[in-house]
Design a protein around this motif. Structure first.
Motif, short mmCIF file in Angstrom:
data_model
loop_
_atom_site.label_atom_id
_atom_site.label_comp_id
_atom_site.label_asym_id
_atom_site.label_seq_id
_atom_site.Cartn_x
_atom_site.Cartn_y
_atom_site.Cartn_z
N UNK A 115 -40.20 31.21 100.08
CA UNK A 115 -41.11 30.21 100.63
C UNK A 115 -41.63 30.66 101.99
N UNK A 116 -42.84 30.18 102.32
CA UNK A 116 -43.43 30.37 103.65
C UNK A 116 -44.34 29.18 103.93
N UNK A 117 -44.02 28.42 104.98
CA UNK A 117 -44.79 27.20 105.29
C UNK A 117 -45.70 27.38 106.49
N UNK A 118 -45.96 28.62 106.88
CA UNK A 118 -46.80 28.87 108.04
C UNK A 118 -46.00 29.12 109.30
N UNK A 119 -44.74 28.67 109.32
CA UNK A 119 -43.88 28.87 110.50
C UNK A 119 -42.56 29.55 110.16
N UNK A 120 -42.03 29.24 108.99
CA UNK A 120 -40.73 29.77 108.59
C UNK A 120 -40.83 30.51 107.27
N UNK A 121 -40.01 31.55 107.17
CA UNK A 121 -39.91 32.34 105.95
C UNK A 121 -38.53 32.13 105.35
N UNK A 126 -27.57 38.12 99.67
CA UNK A 126 -26.28 38.09 98.99
C UNK A 126 -25.16 38.07 100.02
N UNK A 127 -24.32 37.04 99.93
CA UNK A 127 -23.22 36.85 100.87
C UNK A 127 -21.98 37.56 100.34
N UNK A 128 -21.81 38.83 100.75
CA UNK A 128 -20.67 39.61 100.25
C UNK A 128 -19.35 39.15 100.85
N UNK A 129 -19.39 38.40 101.94
CA UNK A 129 -18.15 37.89 102.54
C UNK A 129 -17.56 36.76 101.70
N UNK A 130 -18.34 36.20 100.79
CA UNK A 130 -17.87 35.09 99.94
C UNK A 130 -18.16 35.39 98.48
N UNK A 131 -17.72 36.54 98.02
CA UNK A 131 -17.81 36.87 96.61
C UNK A 131 -19.17 37.28 96.13
N UNK A 132 -20.07 37.67 97.04
CA UNK A 132 -21.39 38.11 96.62
C UNK A 132 -22.30 37.00 96.15
N UNK A 133 -22.06 35.77 96.61
CA UNK A 133 -22.90 34.65 96.19
C UNK A 133 -24.30 34.78 96.78
N UNK A 134 -25.29 34.39 96.00
CA UNK A 134 -26.67 34.47 96.46
C UNK A 134 -27.04 33.19 97.20
N UNK A 135 -27.58 33.34 98.40
CA UNK A 135 -27.94 32.20 99.23
C UNK A 135 -29.37 32.36 99.71
N UNK A 136 -29.93 31.29 100.27
CA UNK A 136 -31.28 31.29 100.82
C UNK A 136 -31.20 31.09 102.32
N UNK A 137 -31.88 31.96 103.07
CA UNK A 137 -31.87 31.89 104.53
C UNK A 137 -33.29 31.60 105.04
N UNK A 138 -33.47 30.53 105.81
CA UNK A 138 -34.77 30.30 106.46
C UNK A 138 -34.79 30.94 107.85
N UNK A 139 -35.89 31.60 108.19
CA UNK A 139 -36.02 32.25 109.49
C UNK A 139 -37.40 31.95 110.06
N UNK A 140 -37.45 31.82 111.39
CA UNK A 140 -38.74 31.74 112.05
C UNK A 140 -39.54 33.00 111.73
N UNK A 143 -39.08 35.92 114.07
CA UNK A 143 -37.77 36.56 113.94
C UNK A 143 -37.70 37.37 112.63
N UNK A 144 -38.32 36.85 111.57
CA UNK A 144 -38.35 37.58 110.31
C UNK A 144 -39.08 38.91 110.49
N UNK A 145 -40.22 38.89 111.19
CA UNK A 145 -40.97 40.13 111.42
C UNK A 145 -40.18 41.08 112.30
N UNK A 146 -39.45 40.54 113.29
CA UNK A 146 -38.65 41.41 114.16
C UNK A 146 -37.60 42.16 113.33
#
Length: 229
Positions: A115-121, A126-140, A143-146
């Motif tokens: 998703x991208x709402x104009x401000x956040x991506x 994959x969270x390998x610290x917790x069994x490789x579970x797939x998660x979604x991370x929102x970023x400004x 910060x995403x471009x950085x």
């Protein structure tokens, strides 16, 4: 990450004949690797010493004296150095597939962007610290471009560095010469690898073959996000 690319043989110093490797798995014999690595390493130490870039303190303070330092270099030149080399795990195909993930892929693939709402991506990770579970991370978006541009090499850096007759400086002159010398020795050029027997585009979820229905430019995708119709 930079990868060195060497040809599996080479031209003679006078460029009059082709010298093939004598070992089916290695480019250079191990004793030659010992000698080359030792010379390169000691030459680098001498260069650092001449530029006063060596940290010669504590137990190494005596070697700040040029005579002592050169005496150490002479001892190291007479030592047998050992270089560890072994065939790649899984064969050359496995190595190429492993390195290809770093040299020919972007920092993040499109199918991980959710998703991208104009401000956040938002993107999947994959969270390998917790069994490789797939998660979604929102970023400004900034910060995403950085983070994305941390994977972009600075100007002048390359992911694969070619040496010898494959280097950019000599490739146009030496590659035709190498082909001519190989033909003179009666060596046939290697056949091209067969084309893949299945489609190259696959669905990231079900792995079924995909087909391109329509292509969009970056500008079309950008303005499509603001379409209020």
């Amino acid at each position: 990450m930079s990868i060195a690319s060497f040809p599996p043989a080479g031209l003679s110093p006078d460029h009059q004949r082709w010298i093939p490797t004598s070992h089916p798995l290695f480019l250079l014999p191990i004793p030659i690797l010992h000698t080359v690595f030792r010379k390169k390493f000691l030459a680098g130490l001498r260069q650092l010493c001449r530029k006063n870039l060596l940290n010669l303190r504590g137990p190494a303070a005596d070697f700040s004296d040029p005579a002592w330092f050169e005496q150490l270099m002479k001892k190291l030149e007479n030592k047998d150095w050992f270089v560890y080399a072994k065939p790649p795990f899984g064969g050359p195909e496995h190595v190429l597939r492993y390195l290809g993930r770093y040299t020919h892929r972007m920092a993040i693939s499109n199918h991980r962007l959710t998703a991208f709402d104009g401000k956040n991506v938002s993107f999947r990770w994959r969270d390998y610290a917790h069994g490789g579970k797939q998660r979604v991370m929102p970023l400004d978006a900034v910060e995403f471009l950085r983070r994305f541009f941390l994977h972009v090499l600075p100007r002048g850096f390359v992911r694969i560095r070619h040496y010898g007759l494959l280097s950019n400086r000599f490739r146009k002159q030496l590659l035709p010469l190498a082909r001519t010398l190989l033909a003179a020795q009666g060596r046939e050029p290697l056949p091209l690898p067969p084309l893949p027997s299945r489609d190259l585009w696959h669905c990231p979820r079900c792995n079924a073959p995909m087909r391109v229905v329509q292509r969009f430019t970056a500008a079309q995708l950008y303005f499509a996000g603001f379409d209020s119709s």
